[in-house]
Enzyme design. Structure first.
Site: not given
Ligand code: AMP
Length: 114
Positions: A30, A87, A94, A96, A100, A102
């Protein structure tokens, strides 16, 4: 999926610290770690989120968890313990919209989560 940063990571268009890849999954660190170990495990296929999974994804979903437990073990987290988080949706935290999981470890987790 155009505009999906995790699809861009899968395709190598955005750099990431990759830890594991097979025919279905990719794990990478992350970018904003919330624990000493913070890894994201994603399906290569663009699935927006948990609520988009179908019965046809049952095998993939099971292997997602088993792949994550293997990565946690490889990271040396088995003895101390760790946490998986998925999430779902905006109120679920969430950000992204590419499924995914974590993998968090290396510190004491708290409950309830924020
Ligand atoms: P979520 O809030 O569950 O959607 O988590 C998205 C995660 O993606 C967050 O912990 C961000 O820090 C991580 N994230 C976003 N962009 C990147 C990236 N380019 N490389 C690695 N992690 C990322």
């Amino acid at each position: 999926m155009p505009g999906c940063i995790f699809c861009d990571i899968v395709a190598g268009r955005i750099p990431a610290t990759e830890l594991y890849r097979d025919e279905d999954f990719l794990a990478f660190r992350d970018i904003d770690p919330q624990a000493p170990v913070h890894i994201l495990l994603i399906p290569l296929r663009h699935i927006p989120g948990l609520s988009d999974l179908t019965p046809d994804d049952a095998d993939l979903t099971g292997r997602l968890i088993l792949t994550a437990t293997g990565i946690a073990a490889d990271q040396g987290l088995d003895d101390a313990g760790y946490r998986f988080v998925v999430n779902c949706g905006r109120q679920g935290g969430q950000a992204v919209d590419h499924l995914h999981l974590h993998i968090l470890g290396g510190r004491q987790m708290q409950w309830p989560p924020g």
